[in-house]
Scaffold this motif. Structure first.
Motif, PDB file in Angstrom:
ATOM      1  N   ALA A 612     -42.371 -12.425 -38.636  1.00  0.00           N
ATOM      2  CA  ALA A 612     -42.350 -13.708 -37.932  1.00  0.00           C
ATOM      3  C   ALA A 612     -41.584 -13.529 -36.635  1.00  0.00           C
ATOM      4  CB  ALA A 612     -41.726 -14.798 -38.794  1.00  0.00           C
ATOM      5  N   ALA A 613     -41.531 -14.560 -35.831  1.00  0.00           N
ATOM      6  CA  ALA A 613     -40.822 -14.489 -34.554  1.00  0.00           C
ATOM      7  C   ALA A 613     -39.348 -14.190 -34.779  1.00  0.00           C
ATOM      8  CB  ALA A 613     -40.984 -15.799 -33.795  1.00  0.00           C
ATOM      9  N   LYS A 614     -38.706 -13.637 -33.778  1.00  0.00           N
ATOM     10  CA  LYS A 614     -37.304 -13.262 -33.885  1.00  0.00           C
ATOM     11  C   LYS A 614     -36.451 -14.485 -34.238  1.00  0.00           C
ATOM     12  CE  LYS A 614     -33.518 -10.859 -31.577  1.00  0.00           C
ATOM     13  NZ  LYS A 614     -33.065 -10.108 -30.385  1.00  0.00           N
ATOM     14  N   GLY A 615     -35.543 -14.294 -35.207  1.00  0.00           N
ATOM     15  CA  GLY A 615     -34.663 -15.362 -35.644  1.00  0.00           C
ATOM     16  C   GLY A 615     -35.249 -16.236 -36.733  1.00  0.00           C
ATOM     17  N   CYS A 616     -36.468 -15.932 -37.188  1.00  0.00           N
ATOM     18  CA  CYS A 616     -37.144 -16.780 -38.183  1.00  0.00           C
ATOM     19  C   CYS A 616     -37.053 -16.211 -39.597  1.00  0.00           C
ATOM     20  CB  CYS A 616     -38.594 -17.001 -37.781  1.00  0.00           C
ATOM     21  SG  CYS A 616     -38.774 -17.917 -36.226  1.00  0.00           S
ATOM     22  N   ASP A 617     -36.038 -15.430 -39.853  1.00  0.00           N
ATOM     23  CA  ASP A 617     -35.819 -14.860 -41.182  1.00  0.00           C
ATOM     24  C   ASP A 617     -35.708 -15.965 -42.233  1.00  0.00           C
ATOM     25  OD1 ASP A 617     -34.546 -13.395 -38.902  1.00  0.00           O
ATOM     26  OD2 ASP A 617     -34.338 -11.802 -40.384  1.00  0.00           O
ATOM     27  N   GLY A 618     -34.984 -17.031 -41.890  1.00  0.00           N
ATOM     28  CA  GLY A 618     -34.782 -18.123 -42.838  1.00  0.00           C
ATOM     29  C   GLY A 618     -36.083 -18.771 -43.242  1.00  0.00           C
ATOM     30  N   MET A 619     -37.025 -18.858 -42.317  1.00  0.00           N
ATOM     31  CA  MET A 619     -38.329 -19.437 -42.636  1.00  0.00           C
ATOM     32  C   MET A 619     -39.054 -18.576 -43.662  1.00  0.00           C
ATOM     33  SD  MET A 619     -41.818 -19.007 -41.941  1.00  0.00           S
ATOM     34  CE  MET A 619     -41.969 -18.212 -40.341  1.00  0.00           C
ATOM     35  N   ILE A 620     -38.992 -17.232 -43.500  1.00  0.00           N
ATOM     36  CA  ILE A 620     -39.669 -16.350 -44.461  1.00  0.00           C
ATOM     37  C   ILE A 620     -38.981 -16.420 -45.826  1.00  0.00           C
ATOM     38  CG2 ILE A 620     -40.456 -14.025 -44.961  1.00  0.00           C
ATOM     39  CD1 ILE A 620     -40.523 -13.413 -42.025  1.00  0.00           C
ATOM     40  N   PHE A 621     -37.645 -16.400 -45.838  1.00  0.00           N
ATOM     41  CA  PHE A 621     -36.926 -16.568 -47.107  1.00  0.00           C
ATOM     42  C   PHE A 621     -37.405 -17.835 -47.818  1.00  0.00           C
ATOM     43  CE2 PHE A 621     -33.205 -13.934 -45.447  1.00  0.00           C
ATOM     44  CZ  PHE A 621     -33.330 -12.939 -46.400  1.00  0.00           C
ATOM     45  N   GLN A 622     -37.475 -18.925 -47.057  1.00  0.00           N
ATOM     46  CA  GLN A 622     -37.858 -20.218 -47.634  1.00  0.00           C
ATOM     47  C   GLN A 622     -39.323 -20.195 -48.099  1.00  0.00           C
ATOM     48  OE1 GLN A 622     -35.125 -22.113 -47.266  1.00  0.00           O
ATOM     49  NE2 GLN A 622     -35.727 -23.984 -48.319  1.00  0.00           N
ATOM     50  N   LEU A 623     -40.189 -19.553 -47.343  1.00  0.00           N
ATOM     51  CA  LEU A 623     -41.593 -19.461 -47.709  1.00  0.00           C
ATOM     52  C   LEU A 623     -41.769 -18.675 -49.004  1.00  0.00           C
ATOM     53  CD1 LEU A 623     -44.637 -19.717 -47.278  1.00  0.00           C
ATOM     54  CD2 LEU A 623     -44.503 -17.779 -45.682  1.00  0.00           C
ATOM     55  N   VAL A 624     -41.072 -17.557 -49.127  1.00  0.00           N
ATOM     56  CA  VAL A 624     -41.211 -16.743 -50.340  1.00  0.00           C
ATOM     57  C   VAL A 624     -40.709 -17.513 -51.562  1.00  0.00           C
ATOM     58  CG1 VAL A 624     -40.498 -14.603 -51.485  1.00  0.00           C
ATOM     59  CG2 VAL A 624     -41.121 -14.574 -49.063  1.00  0.00           C
ATOM     60  N   GLU A 625     -39.622 -18.267 -51.403  1.00  0.00           N
ATOM     61  CA  GLU A 625     -39.157 -19.104 -52.518  1.00  0.00           C
ATOM     62  C   GLU A 625     -40.196 -20.163 -52.876  1.00  0.00           C
ATOM     63  OE1 GLU A 625     -34.714 -19.727 -53.329  1.00  0.00           O
ATOM     64  OE2 GLU A 625     -34.914 -20.113 -51.174  1.00  0.00           O
ATOM     65  N   ALA A 626     -40.851 -20.735 -51.867  1.00  0.00           N
ATOM     66  CA  ALA A 626     -41.900 -21.724 -52.130  1.00  0.00           C
ATOM     67  C   ALA A 626     -43.097 -21.074 -52.827  1.00  0.00           C
ATOM     68  CB  ALA A 626     -42.336 -22.390 -50.827  1.00  0.00           C
ATOM     69  N   LEU A 627     -43.427 -19.857 -52.437  1.00  0.00           N
ATOM     70  CA  LEU A 627     -44.515 -19.130 -53.099  1.00  0.00           C
ATOM     71  C   LEU A 627     -44.153 -18.800 -54.543  1.00  0.00           C
ATOM     72  CD1 LEU A 627     -45.559 -16.692 -50.217  1.00  0.00           C
ATOM     73  CD2 LEU A 627     -46.815 -18.706 -51.018  1.00  0.00           C
TER      74      LEU A 627
END
Length: 649
Positions: A612-627
């Motif tokens: 994902a775009a730089k600084g968007c680590d939290g979004m991926i963490f949150q997405l994987v938890e949602a998955l």
């Protein structure tokens, strides 16, 4: 008997003529065995309680320690049913506790502490407990402390001396995968020390873990009780750092402060259980043919003889092998977290560059170096990310656009079919559209006017120049000088891979480093403007996916591929280091292969990398938890497969 008499006589003689300098003698703890399970007992008690020492001496004869279970209650009517329910809960969540902590000879060793708000001293008139419940049928030892919060002992298993000293219990496990360089225990003043304990095993040190019952997570300490293994390029106070090199370990003294990422995790409550193997100076090495100073750890998956990848080899092998190890921290410069995570079916992240300060961490190339995790549980992965990356923002809205890079277009193999099935589920979950991305064509069409028209040519030597030139300046030259100063001008031994890479760097002028940084920056600016762009609602306007690992090409650790060379080229794994964006490994399943080790069908993990775009680590963490909540992604298990199973030896 004659030999013993001689030893006693010699001892008496030495005592009658004391040496000028008195000998130093301190306890480093002891190892005990309770119902065939080994435990380490530290030398310093956590507290002292009042006991009936006469009764204990009578029941224990000459024993100096006996097991004890501490139970905390706020109930004035705590009874047998409560006790049995509490013990069942302990057994379900804690691997250190066992029924033996409730029995010693003819007594049940219980310390039930009342921590309620009412002052009276409660009494607990237990009836004899039936042996089928795992308890001795004799009356219990019940010791009631005063109603004072300062005297409260965390619940769980302990060892008690006849003087009332209470010691924590560390269960000892065998490092059969060879993942650790040095098991550790807490020492004094916030430092650590080598664990002075051993259990049977060939080239397998014992690792001690404290009871999970001692710790309670809180908003301030979200990782309380989480057992952490640390890659041996991170400094830990009181302990030497090896960087995977025997000469380096011998040359330098123990560190005096923790590396900043390690300190953040300690502050969040993590429990360090040891330092873990790294390939030498964090350079990528193949098992067996490249590892010289230390033996490469064993990948537990499949036939047990797959390469564990590197350089965070110990953290990967440990997380894949040991259910008693919750979390490991590694580093990623060009793939050193992602590779071990992929081949061992773990959740692993290369974070956005610069997300955490790396003071106290061995450098490879500061322009590329990052700190991240390898673990089996995506929820713990996200919690650890919040603790380590203090300024990380988390998003609950996700991108509606997906790019795939070098992704399969047909399900001709099990691995490809899994990848395509996962992509379909992700598209449906996000209501997203997917586009196959051809970076080379996009670069040729939209590159800066003066840039090289070929992306591969532009970045071909960027990575090897950065890692070689920087590590020569930041580590090799001072290491060689320090070693020569104490060894009469000698040069220390270094594995073939670092030597080849350093020689490559020496063959280029200093200006090559300037050019490499410029090329990396050129690509980063272009990529972050044309591919993964920041968005105010979803953080990143899109996701980029590529396949991280499959079962199609097993990488056996007993094969020789020839001498090492400089790591030229551009590939999917180089995107995140050059663009400074997060790259996070997500296991999606496993696929079969015919092993040439076992002559049997085995299984290896299949993983997908999310960018994902730089600084968007939290979004991926949150997405994987949602998955995970949606059942699309699942936690993996230790063992032969990502779903468990006995590891082959």
């Amino acid at each position: 008997m004659a030999s013993l008499t001689w030893v006693l006589a010699a001892l008496l003689a030495s005592l009658s003529h004391p040496a000028v300098n008195a000998a130093s003698f301190t306890s480093s703890g002891t190892t005990v065995v309770l119902d065939a399970i080994s435990y380490y007992v530290p030398p310093i008690p956590v507290t002292t309680i009042r006991v009936d020492s006469g009764q204990l001496r009578g029941s224990l004869s000459a024993a100096s320690l006996f097991p004890l279970t501490v139970i905390d209650t706020t109930s004035l009517t705590f009874n047998q049913n409560d006790l049995e329910a509490t013990v069942a809960n302990y057994s379900s969540i804690d691997d250190v506790f066992q029924p033996g902590f409730l029995e010693i000879l003819t007594y049940q060793a219980l310390y039930i502490q009342y921590t309620g708000s009412i002052a009276p001293s409660p009494k607990y008139p237990f009836k004899p407990l039936v042996s089928t419940s795992g308890f001795n049928q004799s009356g219990p030892i019940v010791i009631l402390p005063s109603n004072s919060s300062s005297s409260v002992i965390p619940s769980g298993p302990y060892f008690l001396s006849i003087t009332g000293a209470v010691y924590q219990a560390y269960r000892l496990y065998s490092d059969f995968a060879g993942a650790f360089t040095q098991p550790l225990i807490p020492s004094t003043n916030g430092t650590y020390a080598a664990l002075p304990a051993a259990i049977p095993g060939i080239q397998a040190p014992a690792v001690g873990v404290p009871s999970r019952l001692y710790y309670s997570p809180s908003p301030e300490r979200p990782l309380a009780g989480v057992r952490l293994g640390v890659k041996d390029i991170y400094d830990i106070a009181g302990v030497k750092t090896s960087d995977g090199n025997r000469a380096y370990y011998a040359l330098y003294p123990p560190r005096t402060v923790n590396a900043l990422p390690v300190q953040r995790l300690i502050d969040a409550g993590a429990i360090i259980v040891g330092k873990m193997k790294t390939s030498q100076f964090a350079n990528g090495e193949e098992a067996t043919e490249d590892w010289v100073d230390y033996h490469s750890p064993f990948n537990p998956r499949g036939d047990g003889y797959q390469d564990p990848s590197s350089s965070s080899s110990g953290p990967g092998a440990g997380a894949g092998s040991y259910p008693w190890l919750d979390l490991t921290i590694g580093s990623d410069t060009g793939g050193s977290i992602r590779g071990p995570s992929q081949v061992q079916g773990l959740f692993g992240n290369r974070p956005s560059h610069g997300l955490v300060n790396l003071t106290g961490v061995m450098p490879l190339a500061p322009q590329l170096d990052t700190s991240g995790f390898l673990c089996r549980d995506p929820s713990l992965w996200a919690t650890a990310g919040k603790a380590l990356y203090a300024d990380l923002e988390f998003y609950t809205n996700f991108p509606k656009k997906i790019y795939t890079y070098e992704f399969p277009t047909s399900g001709d193999t099990e691995s490809d079919a899994l990848a395509l099935d996962f992509l379909t589920k992700l598209e449906n979950f996000l209501s997203a559209n997917t586009t196959a991305l051809n970076l080379s064509s996009l670069w040729a069409d939209t590159k800066p006017p003066s840039a090289d028209p070929s992306l591969d040519d532009l970045l071909n030597i960027t990575y090897p120049i950065l890692i070689s030139k920087e590590q020569i300046m930041l580590l090799r030259d001072s290491f060689y000088a320090d070693y020569a100063a104490v060894h009469d001008g000698r040069v220390p031994f270094v594995d073939p891979v670092p030597l080849v890479r350093w020689a490559f760097g020496d063959s280029y002028p200093a200006s090559a480093l300037t050019d490499a940084i410029a090329n990396k920056t050129l690509f980063m600016d272009w990529f972050n403007s044309n591919v993964l762009v920041n968005d105010s609602t979803t953080c990143s306007d899109s996701l980029l996916l590529y396949v991280g690992s499959t079962a199609d090409q097993p990488n056996y650790r007993n094969q020789y591929t020839g001498p090492p060379s400089a790591p030229y080229g551009f590939s999917s794994g180089r995107i995140s280091p050059f663009a400074e964006v997060p790259d996070m490994v997500v296991p999606i399943g496993q696929a079969s292969y015919m092993s040439n080790i076992t002559s049997h069908t085995e299984f290896l993990p299949v993983t997908i990398d999310f960018l994902a775009a730089k600084g968007c680590d939290g979004m991926i963490f949150q997405l994987v938890e949602a998955l995970q909540a949606a059942g699309i992604v699942n936690a993996t298990q230790t063992g032969q497969t990502i779903y468990g199973g006995e590891i082959l030896f």
